[in-house]
Design an enzyme around this catalytic site. Sequence first.
Site, mmCIF file in Angstrom:
data_model
loop_
_atom_site.group_PDB
_atom_site.id
_atom_site.type_symbol
_atom_site.label_atom_id
_atom_site.label_comp_id
_atom_site.label_asym_id
_atom_site.label_seq_id
_atom_site.Cartn_x
_atom_site.Cartn_y
_atom_site.Cartn_z
ATOM 1 N N ARG A 64 0.818 -1.212 0.000
ATOM 2 C CA ARG A 64 0.000 0.000 0.000
ATOM 3 C C ARG A 64 0.852 1.263 0.000
ATOM 4 O O ARG A 64 0.592 2.207 0.731
ATOM 5 C CB ARG A 64 -0.921 0.004 1.218
ATOM 6 C CG ARG A 64 -1.916 -1.123 1.197
ATOM 7 C CD ARG A 64 -2.864 -1.030 2.351
ATOM 8 N NE ARG A 64 -3.775 -2.175 2.361
ATOM 9 C CZ ARG A 64 -4.602 -2.432 3.335
ATOM 10 N NH1 ARG A 64 -4.661 -1.645 4.376
ATOM 11 N NH2 ARG A 64 -5.391 -3.490 3.265
ATOM 12 N N CYS A 65 1.832 1.273 -0.835
ATOM 13 C CA CYS A 65 2.809 2.360 -0.898
ATOM 14 C C CYS A 65 2.740 3.001 -2.275
ATOM 15 O O CYS A 65 2.389 2.339 -3.257
ATOM 16 C CB CYS A 65 4.204 1.772 -0.646
ATOM 17 S SG CYS A 65 5.585 2.898 -0.842
ATOM 18 N N GLY A 66 3.096 4.259 -2.351
ATOM 19 C CA GLY A 66 3.163 4.912 -3.654
ATOM 20 C C GLY A 66 4.156 4.249 -4.587
ATOM 21 O O GLY A 66 4.061 4.381 -5.810
#
Length: 167
Positions: free
Chosen positions: A40-42
């Site tokens: 769930r990271c850019g």
Amino acid sequence: MTTTDDSFPLDVEIGALTGGPAELKQYAGRPVLVVNVASRCGLTPQYAGLERLQERFAERGFTVLGVPCNQFLGQEPGSAEEIAAFCSATYGVSFPLTEKVEVNGEGRHPLYERLTGSADAEGHSGDIRWNFEKFLIGRDGRVAARFSPQTEPEAAEVVAAIERAIG
């Protein structure tokens, strides 16, 4: 570039994401790109580039090793099953993933104790800065290169370092 610990960085015990030991010793003599990953990271789309590296170089003895970590803004909160399902369904990940570990602080996994002494091209060593920091371990078992989280997996400098490590 060398690590401050001259032992084989992958000579540690760590579990596989799906249970049981990850058996990192099997990678002795093979180039390995160790990457702390998060769902769930850019930077999560880097999974696609990591998978393409795996597909491109696997037949030459290379592997990517994903190491899930939830230390950066809780961006890897899932269970082992959830992480495995996400990686497979979203990015078709075929490279091995370890259990979720800490890469910084008092609970830092021994793997990262060994890796973080190595500096990247800009001279950064020590703590992992964010998800998707990359360490290339050469056939000799030493850290051959370290790349910042923002460096794309298929960047020219990463591919060139892998080519050199493969030999």
